[in-house]
Design a protein around this motif. Sequence first.
Motif, mmCIF file in Angstrom:
data_model
loop_
_atom_site.group_PDB
_atom_site.id
_atom_site.type_symbol
_atom_site.label_atom_id
_atom_site.label_comp_id
_atom_site.label_asym_id
_atom_site.label_seq_id
_atom_site.Cartn_x
_atom_site.Cartn_y
_atom_site.Cartn_z
ATOM 1 N N ALA A 108 0.823 -0.999 0.172
ATOM 2 C CA ALA A 108 -0.054 -0.050 0.102
ATOM 3 C C ALA A 108 0.860 1.313 0.114
ATOM 4 O O ALA A 108 0.205 2.507 -0.036
ATOM 5 C CB ALA A 108 -0.895 0.031 1.252
ATOM 6 N N GLY B 209 0.015 3.882 -3.010
ATOM 7 C CA GLY B 209 -1.358 4.284 -3.438
ATOM 8 C C GLY B 209 -2.226 4.538 -2.089
ATOM 9 O O GLY B 209 -3.177 5.199 -2.004
ATOM 10 N N ASN B 210 -1.583 4.202 -0.878
ATOM 11 C CA ASN B 210 -2.521 4.357 0.503
ATOM 12 C C ASN B 210 -1.642 4.554 1.483
ATOM 13 O O ASN B 210 -1.389 3.696 2.209
ATOM 14 C CB ASN B 210 -3.572 3.150 0.680
ATOM 15 N N LEU C 139 -2.927 3.493 5.176
ATOM 16 C CA LEU C 139 -2.599 2.013 5.498
ATOM 17 C C LEU C 139 -1.474 1.616 5.560
ATOM 18 O O LEU C 139 -1.266 0.926 6.395
ATOM 19 C CB LEU C 139 -3.454 1.405 4.308
ATOM 20 N N HIS C 140 -0.452 2.142 4.669
ATOM 21 C CA HIS C 140 0.814 1.727 4.730
ATOM 22 C C HIS C 140 1.493 1.942 6.102
ATOM 23 O O HIS C 140 1.989 0.868 6.633
ATOM 24 C CB HIS C 140 1.623 2.667 3.636
ATOM 25 N N HIS D 158 -9.841 2.836 11.518
ATOM 26 C CA HIS D 158 -9.254 2.943 10.159
ATOM 27 C C HIS D 158 -9.448 1.509 9.633
ATOM 28 O O HIS D 158 -9.295 0.555 10.133
ATOM 29 C CB HIS D 158 -7.899 3.313 10.142
ATOM 30 N N ARG D 159 -9.158 1.338 8.400
ATOM 31 C CA ARG D 159 -9.326 0.105 7.541
ATOM 32 C C ARG D 159 -8.272 -0.681 8.120
ATOM 33 O O ARG D 159 -8.403 -1.921 8.102
ATOM 34 C CB ARG D 159 -9.000 0.235 5.956
#
Length: 274
Positions: free
Chosen positions: A174, A177-178, A181-182, A238-239
């Motif tokens: 991730a 792009g994220n 999340l990373h 958070h996800r």
Amino acid sequence: MATVAGAYTKVEPRPDVLSGTPRAHAVDRWIFVFMAAWFIAITLAGFIPDSIMKVGMVRAGARPPFPLVLHMHAVLMGSFLLLLLAQTSLMATGRRELHMRLGILGMALAGALVAVGFVLAPTMYHETWNALQSAPPNARAKLQELLSIKENILLLQIRIGILFPLFLAIGLRARKGNAGLHKRMIILATVMALPAGIDRIPWLPTALPASPVSVDLYTILAVSPMLVWDVIRNHSLHRAYWIWFAVTLPCAVIVNLLWNTPAWHALARQIMAV
């Protein structure tokens, strides 16, 4: 007139006092640095007194010297935690390019750490197993108890060996792009390896060796500063936490169900090829 009065008496929703404030943005940047430093503090709190005690035992001839693979694991884990502190500090201070270059070193350290971990677990187990085979009768009961404890601990070591690289892989995938999340998944991956330090903190209450439930509770407690801040800041999980809980909770249930059962002890010995 009633309409004007109504307009003045209407209660507006209370604004989010954190949203957009310099204090909130500062915590957003530095919470991950705090987590990395917090993990180092936990590790030192557990391993410093434990290491001093065991070095004393080695010098007194009460236990064999530490195997080389244990030293390798300690150096790699310490390096990984220090790199995590450096990486989070770089992002907090806006040095993203250097952060990305050091990420390659982080991936190499993580791979080496997992590989050494899978060598360390059987090495430490066979150390006790071999001692048991040659021990005099009056020492066999204590060594047998220690061997049973190590067979149970093997459950935790296997869980770390699987979930640590899994969460790291999710975080690294991730990274482009994220970013949210990373960075969270890297922290959540690292916390999976902390029980080895947490369990050695001498003043901390524990359910071990009877039950691993304290391991799971302290792991959640260790990650709680970041989790609590995220909930306060964003008013939701958070996800990254949904992924983490979805994987770790079933694993925790499996570990607790297998803990100290005859079936697991038999399987552990098959895994260790004894």
